[in-house]
Design an enzyme around this catalytic site. Sequence first.
Site, PDB file in Angstrom:
ATOM      1  N   TYR A 162       0.657  -1.234  -0.060  1.00 20.78           N
ATOM      2  CA  TYR A 162       0.069  -0.036   0.060  1.00 20.78           C
ATOM      3  C   TYR A 162       0.776   1.144  -0.038  1.00 20.78           C
ATOM      4  O   TYR A 162       0.407   2.181   0.222  1.00 20.78           O
ATOM      5  CB  TYR A 162      -0.942   0.037   1.060  1.00 20.78           C
ATOM      6  CG  TYR A 162      -2.281   0.288   0.593  1.00 20.78           C
ATOM      7  CD1 TYR A 162      -2.695   1.807   0.128  1.00 20.78           C
ATOM      8  CD2 TYR A 162      -3.445  -0.277   1.018  1.00 20.78           C
ATOM      9  CE1 TYR A 162      -3.983   1.906  -0.095  1.00 20.78           C
ATOM     10  CE2 TYR A 162      -4.792  -0.052   1.026  1.00 20.78           C
ATOM     11  CZ  TYR A 162      -4.939   1.210   0.246  1.00 20.78           C
ATOM     12  OH  TYR A 162      -6.455   1.572  -0.145  1.00 20.78           O
ATOM     13  N   HIS A 165       2.790   6.076  -3.177  1.00 13.50           N
ATOM     14  CA  HIS A 165       3.102   7.530  -3.177  1.00 13.50           C
ATOM     15  C   HIS A 165       3.073   7.880  -4.716  1.00 13.50           C
ATOM     16  O   HIS A 165       2.896   8.956  -4.824  1.00 13.50           O
ATOM     17  CB  HIS A 165       4.322   7.772  -2.513  1.00 13.50           C
ATOM     18  CG  HIS A 165       4.272   7.709  -1.184  1.00 13.50           C
ATOM     19  ND1 HIS A 165       4.844   6.912  -0.533  1.00 13.50           N
ATOM     20  CD2 HIS A 165       3.636   8.393  -0.100  1.00 13.50           C
ATOM     21  CE1 HIS A 165       4.556   7.065   1.039  1.00 13.50           C
ATOM     22  NE2 HIS A 165       3.746   8.138   0.911  1.00 13.50           N
TER      23      HIS A 165
END
Length: 387
Positions: A162, A165
Amino acid sequence: MYGSDRARQMQIRSGADGKIAVGDDGMLPADPVHPGADLTGINDNWWVGLSLLHNLFAREHNVICDGLKARYPTWKDEELFQHARLINAALIAKIHTVEWTPGILGHPALDFSMHANWSGIPCRVLRAVLGKNSEAAFGIIGSPTDQHSAPYAMTEEFTAVYRLHPLIPENLDVRRLDSTEITASDLVKMQGPASRKFMQTHGFANLLYSFGTAHPGAIRLHNFPNFLRRFTKDGQPLLDVAAIDIMRDRERGVPRYNRFRELVGKKRVNTFEEITSIPGAARKMRAIYKGNVDRVDLMVGLLAEDLPEGFGFSDTAFRIFILMASRRLKSDRFFTDDYRAEVYTNFGLDWIHNNGMKSVLLRHMPQLGPALEGVNNAFAPWNVLRG
């Protein structure tokens, strides 16, 4: 939005009718402790994107309170607040499952499977044959709770995949609903102490519209936002978030890319060229990792890996996503054993069933109607208006 302890929860409440405190303008008040941030449950790493979502769903919470009070006039502030919190949180979970995930993984099979994950496959024959306890037929919601041998937690593997960015662009085109005016703004100028001023300058509706018409960054190599590679925050030393993302996986024992593939049921790769077809990427990885494909860091491999058609991120990452998305629901009694009218109320269950991100947006910002006309998924690009 609601915080993680009772003390913070009490700080954000209005004390009347179960509602969250908002100002005369309908917006969350300023946090007296964190300059530039809104007073909300958790506001670390605050920026305008978070402010938009917190303000939107604070309004949704308060509208749910109105609906509950109309049906249960004897309920006190605490009963109204806690029921509205439960309903709002479930609606957000539904939106994440059946709208956000298919939005970023744009494949018809994925869209079908995520809806099935939540509410099952809409087939009468299948439901009759498999019975009411079948997740395939009726979905996870309302099924028996199952912790799958260990209490649910955000695993290191989930945290690792996860690290998205690259979704964050360097700048945002701020658009106005009432004109064709466009103002380009660096994202670094709409975070931290500058967040509230940016919101006040451009307005809630205009910023929702701006984000709705913006495209996220590609989750690929060479697309990490540069401002996060030389990021300063609250007087801390200069931060290179890209380097930190890699180091966190290493120091926390997350397997490197090749071993990770193997552990999620994929074939190991023997060459850098098997990982990616991005021009020049295999050559660069070979040089950085001294010719040893087993040393490729997980995040590097995930960003390099060729994607299935329509996917916004790698199949390797997706295998963790779908596992954790299912476990997140299956292990929570409020989505399983206690997803029932006695806990949520019939009004609450209907609210969750009948609403999604688009209806939430239009309820609180009806002026977004033209931008959302014909848009089936609010996480797909909106219509760009011409003033």
